[in-house]
Design a protein around this motif. Structure first.
Motif, PDB file in Angstrom:
ATOM      1  N   LEU A 249       0.877  -1.059   0.160  1.00  0.00           N
ATOM      2  CA  LEU A 249      -0.089  -0.079   0.166  1.00  0.00           C
ATOM      3  C   LEU A 249       1.016   1.193  -0.031  1.00  0.00           C
ATOM      4  CD1 LEU A 249      -2.601   1.517   0.282  1.00  0.00           C
ATOM      5  CD2 LEU A 249      -2.480   1.107   2.639  1.00  0.00           C
ATOM      6  N   VAL A 250       1.759   1.140   0.995  1.00  0.00           N
ATOM      7  CA  VAL A 250       2.945   2.586   0.768  1.00  0.00           C
ATOM      8  C   VAL A 250       3.178   2.512  -0.574  1.00  0.00           C
ATOM      9  CG1 VAL A 250       5.170   3.139   1.728  1.00  0.00           C
ATOM     10  CG2 VAL A 250       3.437   2.232   3.264  1.00  0.00           C
ATOM     11  N   VAL A 251       3.938   1.563  -1.212  1.00  0.00           N
ATOM     12  CA  VAL A 251       4.372   1.855  -2.522  1.00  0.00           C
ATOM     13  C   VAL A 251       3.270   2.336  -3.701  1.00  0.00           C
ATOM     14  CG1 VAL A 251       5.415   0.567  -4.633  1.00  0.00           C
ATOM     15  CG2 VAL A 251       6.176   0.097  -2.364  1.00  0.00           C
ATOM     16  N   ALA A 252       2.096   1.804  -3.740  1.00  0.00           N
ATOM     17  CA  ALA A 252       0.990   2.140  -4.518  1.00  0.00           C
ATOM     18  C   ALA A 252       0.681   3.507  -4.192  1.00  0.00           C
ATOM     19  CB  ALA A 252      -0.064   1.102  -4.376  1.00  0.00           C
ATOM     20  N   ALA A 253       0.628   3.918  -2.932  1.00  0.00           N
ATOM     21  CA  ALA A 253       0.257   5.171  -2.532  1.00  0.00           C
ATOM     22  C   ALA A 253       1.298   6.469  -2.991  1.00  0.00           C
ATOM     23  CB  ALA A 253       0.061   5.150  -1.107  1.00  0.00           C
ATOM     24  N   VAL A 254       2.562   6.014  -2.715  1.00  0.00           N
ATOM     25  CA  VAL A 254       3.613   6.801  -3.352  1.00  0.00           C
ATOM     26  C   VAL A 254       3.435   7.144  -5.207  1.00  0.00           C
ATOM     27  CG1 VAL A 254       6.140   7.333  -3.843  1.00  0.00           C
ATOM     28  CG2 VAL A 254       5.102   6.358  -1.459  1.00  0.00           C
ATOM     29  N   LEU A 258       2.468  10.590  -6.854  1.00  0.00           N
ATOM     30  CA  LEU A 258       3.347  11.343  -7.686  1.00  0.00           C
ATOM     31  C   LEU A 258       2.545  11.523  -9.238  1.00  0.00           C
ATOM     32  CD1 LEU A 258       6.082  11.971  -9.062  1.00  0.00           C
ATOM     33  CD2 LEU A 258       6.454   9.762  -9.690  1.00  0.00           C
ATOM     34  N   GLY A 259       1.649  10.456  -9.474  1.00  0.00           N
ATOM     35  CA  GLY A 259       0.762  10.709 -10.503  1.00  0.00           C
ATOM     36  C   GLY A 259      -0.335  11.944 -10.468  1.00  0.00           C
ATOM     37  N   ILE A 260      -0.841  11.891  -9.259  1.00  0.00           N
ATOM     38  CA  ILE A 260      -1.721  13.019  -9.016  1.00  0.00           C
ATOM     39  C   ILE A 260      -1.089  14.434  -9.279  1.00  0.00           C
ATOM     40  CG2 ILE A 260      -3.096  14.273  -6.950  1.00  0.00           C
ATOM     41  CD1 ILE A 260      -3.727  11.145  -6.079  1.00  0.00           C
ATOM     42  N   GLY A 329      11.310  10.472 -11.527  1.00  0.00           N
ATOM     43  CA  GLY A 329      11.055  11.838 -11.492  1.00  0.00           C
ATOM     44  C   GLY A 329      11.278  12.350 -12.756  1.00  0.00           C
ATOM     45  N   ILE A 330      12.324  12.195 -13.412  1.00  0.00           N
ATOM     46  CA  ILE A 330      12.682  12.580 -14.762  1.00  0.00           C
ATOM     47  C   ILE A 330      11.873  12.229 -15.876  1.00  0.00           C
ATOM     48  CG2 ILE A 330      14.586  12.651 -16.895  1.00  0.00           C
ATOM     49  CD1 ILE A 330      16.554  12.480 -14.511  1.00  0.00           C
TER      50      ILE A 330
END
Length: 456
Positions: A249-254, A258-260, A329-330
């Motif tokens: 869940l932590v990975v999916a949330a991060v 980022l997408g949001i 990020g890039i």
């Protein structure tokens, strides 16, 4: 693909799939008869995608393997990366500005389901897609090739086959999705969401029958001619443990956050580029910025991202957490620049790369998290933002790791992630996020009117 929108039929129009009879589904005879044009559309969609990819691969090989050696460079030489992307931006900008059809609608403003361009725009669309794919632009082929296939299918079949234009377009979407992902399952999952909101009668499988025929034909054709698939092999998760749900869940949330964040910034970046005088200037500038990003991230952050995701997965321990974070990020910034500047292409394949990098980052910093689940969660989170489709997001997550055991935890983890995503900004430019689409021709005409010198 977002919000279960229906597939358009004619260019610029919305459409539906499914039978017209509200009480009952189509007859067996009708389904069997319509399966013939559905399969033909699927095969044609796969062949056109393969041709487009083949042309792009030949040009890519020339630009990044053959030509740089002439100048004592390689594909990783910083000045070569900058030069190729800048020249690609100039070439695409000239086509969007001057060539009839202006490369169709701005891809930043369109979904996989349209709107679709007029026939005269298809040559320019094909040109800019080949140039973008070969030149290293961080966009995939999905939006433009679906537009090309849908328009061609309507033009070729609407007059000769007694099939509504709306249904022809839907079959072209299904056939192309099947070919893109190398399996009809992806198209079936997408269309499950689309037909679920429709009021037409018959069972779900009645309404999925023809799209699945087109998608199966497209996927099988691509497989027969050696097309690429989203399918890799990672170490299996094994027995599910409670801690996996929390770390996943932590990975999916991060990934979703980022997408949001990217979706929130998208309209501002798009508006800034479209404030420039004409598309040649905007897309050339975009190419230059992509060149700088390519220099910073290296070749692995270029192109649509699927091959590069495979490169990451082939050596998951070969990158530091800092490198993986930088790659993600890039790539997100490159995606925003490419889509905002006016390059034509889709957003799904680049976000798959981003999700893969985030998944591997989670695997690196959370040792108790299995790699297959980490990658699946990373891909699912940001794909959910980009597509607003839970089924296709789960499918991509499972396909990346090749581990069917991750389906159960993904189906649980996606629930809170969906609550994060459902009311967040979408990764598309539309009136809902404050900006109405404007065609390149209209934008250029408006600029000329504003800057016209008074006579006398």
């Amino acid at each position: 693909m977002s919000d279960g929108a229906g597939a358009p039929g004619t260019p610029g129009a919305a459409a539906t799939t499914g039978p017209a009879d509200p009480a009952a589904g189509p007859s067996v005879r009708k389904l069997a008869t319509l399966a013939i044009p559905a399969i033909a559309i699927g095969i044609g969609s796969a062949l056109s995608l393969h041709l487009l990819n083949w042309l792009a691969e030949q040009l890519q090989d020339f630009l990044w393997t053959t030509l740089p050696g002439t100048f004592g460079a390689s594909e990783a030489t910083p000045w070569w990366i900058f030069t190729v992307l800048t020249v690609t931006g100039m070439a695409v900008g000239l086509i969007v500005w001057l060539v009839p059809g202006h490369a169709g609608p701005d891809s930043a403003t369109t979904e996989l389901s349209g709107p679709f361009p007029e026939l005269k725009a298809l040559p320019s669309i094909a040109l800019v897609v080949v140039l973008g794919l070969a030149g290293g632009v961080s966009l995939g082929p999905e939006n433009p090739i679906i537009a090309i296939n849908a328009t061609l299918s309507i033009v070729l079949l609407a007059r000769f086959a007694k099939v509504p234009q709306q249904q022809i377009a839907a079959l072209a979407i299904a056939g192309t999705i099947g070919a893109l992902f190398g399996t009809p399952v992806a198209a079936a999952l997408v269309f499950t969401g689309m037909v679920g909101a429709m009021k037409s009668g018959g069972s779900l499988w009645d309404r999925l029958f023809l799209p699945l025929a087109a998608a199966g034909a497209g996927a099988a054709t691509m497989d027969l001619i050696g097309g690429q698939k989203i399918a890799f092999t990672l170490e299996p998760m094994g027995t599910l443990e409670p801690i996996y749900l929390l770390t996943g869940l932590v990975v999916a949330a991060v990934s979703a956050l980022l997408g949001i964040a990217a979706a929130w910034v998208f309209p501002f970046v798009h508006r800034a580029f479209h404030a420039l005088p004409n598309p040649f200037i905007a897309i050339t500038l975009g190419g230059m910025v992509l060149g700088v990003l390519g220099v910073l991230g290296g070749p692995i952050t270029l192109f649509k991202g699927l091959d590069q995701a495979g490169q990451l997965l082939s050596d998951p321990d070969g990158y530091t957490p800092l490198q993986l974070a930088a790659f993600a990020g890039i790539k997100v910034v490159a995606l925003l620049i490419a889509a905002s500047a006016g390059f034509r292409g889709g957003r799904i394949f680049p976000v798959v790369f981003v999700g893969t990098a985030i998944g591997l980052l989670g695997y690196a910093v959370l040792p108790e998290l299995p790699i297959s689940l980490a990658v699946a969660c990373g891909a699912m989170g940001i794909t959910l933002v980009a597509t607003r489709d839970g089924w296709i997001s789960i499918f991509i997550g499972v396909a990346l790791g090749g581990d069917i055991a991750v389906i159960a935890p993904l189906c649980i983890i996606i629930l809170p992630i969906w609550l994060m995503v459902t009311k967040a900004p979408e990764l598309v430019i539309s009136p809902s996020n404050g900006e109405a689409p404007v065609s390149e021709r209209s934008r250029w005409r408006q600029w000329r009117l504003r800057n016209r010198r008074p006579r006398g």
